[in-house]
Design a protein around this motif. Sequence first.
Motif, PDB file in Angstrom:
ATOM      1  N   SER A  85       0.817  -1.219   0.000  1.00  0.00           N
ATOM      2  CA  SER A  85       0.000   0.000   0.000  1.00  0.00           C
ATOM      3  C   SER A  85       0.851   1.269   0.000  1.00  0.00           C
ATOM      4  O   SER A  85       0.347   2.348  -0.326  1.00  0.00           O
ATOM      5  N   ARG A  87       3.004   1.825  -2.142  1.00  0.00           N
ATOM      6  CA  ARG A  87       3.046   2.168  -3.565  1.00  0.00           C
ATOM      7  C   ARG A  87       1.897   3.115  -3.911  1.00  0.00           C
ATOM      8  O   ARG A  87       2.056   4.067  -4.677  1.00  0.00           O
ATOM      9  N   ALA A  88       0.723   2.811  -3.318  1.00  0.00           N
ATOM     10  CA  ALA A  88      -0.442   3.658  -3.575  1.00  0.00           C
ATOM     11  C   ALA A  88      -0.196   5.064  -3.018  1.00  0.00           C
ATOM     12  O   ALA A  88      -0.533   6.060  -3.654  1.00  0.00           O
ATOM     13  N   LEU A  89       0.437   5.157  -1.859  1.00  0.00           N
ATOM     14  CA  LEU A  89       0.761   6.460  -1.274  1.00  0.00           C
ATOM     15  C   LEU A  89       1.650   7.258  -2.208  1.00  0.00           C
ATOM     16  O   LEU A  89       1.457   8.451  -2.419  1.00  0.00           O
ATOM     17  N   ARG A  90       2.620   6.595  -2.749  1.00  0.00           N
ATOM     18  CA  ARG A  90       3.585   7.270  -3.613  1.00  0.00           C
ATOM     19  C   ARG A  90       2.949   7.659  -4.949  1.00  0.00           C
ATOM     20  O   ARG A  90       3.333   8.654  -5.558  1.00  0.00           O
ATOM     21  N   ALA A  91       1.942   6.879  -5.373  1.00  0.00           N
ATOM     22  CA  ALA A  91       1.292   7.167  -6.657  1.00  0.00           C
ATOM     23  C   ALA A  91       0.261   8.298  -6.539  1.00  0.00           C
ATOM     24  O   ALA A  91      -0.144   8.861  -7.551  1.00  0.00           O
ATOM     25  N   LEU A  92      -0.147   8.620  -5.318  1.00  0.00           N
ATOM     26  CA  LEU A  92      -1.135   9.681  -5.114  1.00  0.00           C
ATOM     27  C   LEU A  92      -0.511  11.054  -5.388  1.00  0.00           C
ATOM     28  O   LEU A  92       0.705  11.194  -5.380  1.00  0.00           O
ATOM     29  N   ILE A  94       0.776  13.554  -4.080  1.00  0.00           N
ATOM     30  CA  ILE A  94       1.430  14.154  -2.913  1.00  0.00           C
ATOM     31  C   ILE A  94       2.900  14.256  -3.273  1.00  0.00           C
ATOM     32  O   ILE A  94       3.468  13.289  -3.768  1.00  0.00           O
TER      33      ILE A  94
ATOM     34  N   LEU B  51       4.598   6.403 -12.479  1.00  0.00           N
ATOM     35  CA  LEU B  51       3.975   6.945 -11.268  1.00  0.00           C
ATOM     36  C   LEU B  51       5.014   7.334 -10.222  1.00  0.00           C
ATOM     37  O   LEU B  51       4.654   7.731  -9.115  1.00  0.00           O
ATOM     38  N   ILE B  53       6.887   5.530  -8.503  1.00  0.00           N
ATOM     39  CA  ILE B  53       7.060   4.595  -7.399  1.00  0.00           C
ATOM     40  C   ILE B  53       8.498   4.095  -7.439  1.00  0.00           C
ATOM     41  O   ILE B  53       9.113   3.749  -6.437  1.00  0.00           O
ATOM     42  N   VAL B  73       2.689  16.726  -8.764  1.00  0.00           N
ATOM     43  CA  VAL B  73       1.416  16.739  -8.036  1.00  0.00           C
ATOM     44  C   VAL B  73       0.270  17.145  -8.960  1.00  0.00           C
ATOM     45  O   VAL B  73      -0.786  16.514  -8.993  1.00  0.00           O
ATOM     46  N   LYS B  76      -0.556  14.294 -11.306  1.00  0.00           N
ATOM     47  CA  LYS B  76      -1.201  13.128 -10.679  1.00  0.00           C
ATOM     48  C   LYS B  76      -2.642  13.415 -10.281  1.00  0.00           C
ATOM     49  O   LYS B  76      -3.442  12.486 -10.128  1.00  0.00           O
ATOM     50  N   PHE B  81      -5.212   5.750 -11.067  1.00  0.00           N
ATOM     51  CA  PHE B  81      -4.348   4.571 -11.179  1.00  0.00           C
ATOM     52  C   PHE B  81      -4.965   3.385 -10.465  1.00  0.00           C
ATOM     53  O   PHE B  81      -5.693   3.514  -9.479  1.00  0.00           O
ATOM     54  N   LEU B  83      -3.199  -0.180  -9.250  1.00  0.00           N
ATOM     55  CA  LEU B  83      -1.956  -0.941  -9.185  1.00  0.00           C
ATOM     56  C   LEU B  83      -2.253  -2.432  -9.069  1.00  0.00           C
ATOM     57  O   LEU B  83      -3.291  -2.824  -8.548  1.00  0.00           O
ATOM     58  N   PRO B  87      -3.276  -2.817  -3.970  1.00  0.00           N
ATOM     59  CA  PRO B  87      -2.800  -2.778  -2.588  1.00  0.00           C
ATOM     60  C   PRO B  87      -3.335  -1.541  -1.875  1.00  0.00           C
ATOM     61  O   PRO B  87      -2.777  -0.461  -1.971  1.00  0.00           O
TER      62      PRO B  87
END
Lengths: 239, 314
Positions: A85, A87-92, A94, B51, B53, B73, B76, B81, B83, B87
Amino acid sequence: MILDGEALEVIIKHYVLYDHQCRRSILVFVAVSGLATLVLALLVVFGKLPALFLFTISTGFSFGASFVMPIVLAFVIQREKSEGSFRALRALPISSETLFLGTVLAGVIASILAFLPLYVIATIVLTLRGGDVAHLQIGVGWATLLISFLSASFTLTLALCVNSPTVLSYLTAGFLALAMWSGILVQKLRPVLENRLEKLFYFMLSLEGQILATVILIMLSVMILYVGSRIFSRKKSYV
Amino acid sequence: MSDVAVLEVEGLEKRYKNFSLRVSFHLAPGEVLGVVGPNGAGKTTMIHCLLRIVRPDRGRVRFFGLDLDQHEVAIKQRVGFFLEEAPLFRQMRASDVLKFFASFYPSWDWNLAEKMLQQFELDVTKEVSELSKGMRAKLGLVTALSHQPELVILDEPTAGLDPGMRREFVHLVRTALRDFHPAILLTSHIMADVEDLADRVAFLQGGKIALLESKTRLLQSWRRIRTRCRDLPWLDPGDWVAVEHDQANGELQLVTNRWNIALLDQLREAGLKDLEVFTLSLEEIYSYVIHPRGRTSATLSNNAHRWRGLAGGK
């Protein structure tokens, strides 16, 4: 550095309010320490225990919160990395700087939330009792805040910048060892440096000493945050 | 619709010890690009690079004409997205996950989110860890689409889902395409999903794009021709991707990626009769592109002397 105030708030709430592990840890700590402090406070009120005893225990709990809560949050971060999860934080949307600082602030706020109830109880009783410990209690509150800031900066910088889960185990062991060795060192140095230690102690209690300690701790924390934020925003991989 | 490409990827490189990714492509507004490849081809690495990551070693990525590194920012906020394996914060309730995501997207539409939740019959009071894999995927799709993004990135969205769930998923993506026309970058190792949704298709193998073409053009230009003959006639190797001749029963199958009617005339001139022409599915085309040696070398090795002899004897 690109910081977004609203996003910072969301990140803080995400960890402190919405993450079960963090929330539960805060509540358990508050329950255990608060109850223990309350019982001791009542004993002090009824004259069964000296005020110094309450002061010592509540100070131990307060400083404990400032170390324990950032470590709890660090384990939450590692869990998020391992389950994916993060990864999801980093993809948001922010910035990495906001995510970094928001996480550290969440650690500070978690510490404050954990120690505040017991601190309030102890402060009320000690203030009513009066005496030197009442003055010291105010200093303890401020010191706890500063130590929370430093501890959260250091611990969460490690958790965010290092992807290995074992680093936290080493960190926890390191803190415990530090506490143990500090105690042993003070005991060993006491006969040799008793006068100097006493002078240092009274200096730290003075206004000049507190200002100096505040400046050092804040500068150290800011330095760690700055370096940590740079490392985090340049990481090659966040998973 | 704007003429600016929704996504431009130039020389995107990421190197690991035993693998290296190097891709370039672009995505137009409203277009669906399906990237297909076997496990380990680099699909997820590519998505992670886009993305941020994972940080690529080289290359330039622009979304909506804006450089990703300088406008991360803002970009995005216009991108949704999904993934791989969705997750999503297992310790949180589904409702809290949605609130969390909504905080970051100014264009979040709660009416749309509610509509999708009802359609999926998703219980938002449950923790994410209590949801089945299919329900987690649906939650992931709700988080990806509820802010009506201009670009949606879907990484293996149907992996591990049963056929019923997959159909629902595809249906929802199609509804999104119809309602707010996002561009979609979809990666999958399930050809059926790509075949259903994609306008263009990219075959990714070993970190490189082996083929990038419009789906319609691919389906129009690939054909299999079947006939019978005892002896293999001379054929121009440039016209054929694969030649399979079963000498036991005389069946000859020819596969071309340059289909035009004139090829049939050439085959008739070469003495072949009763020619049957078949279209190929994307899956078959994929297997010829990704595993060319596997398809032709076996046939060539069986007929190598004949093939070489005939080609040399032109």
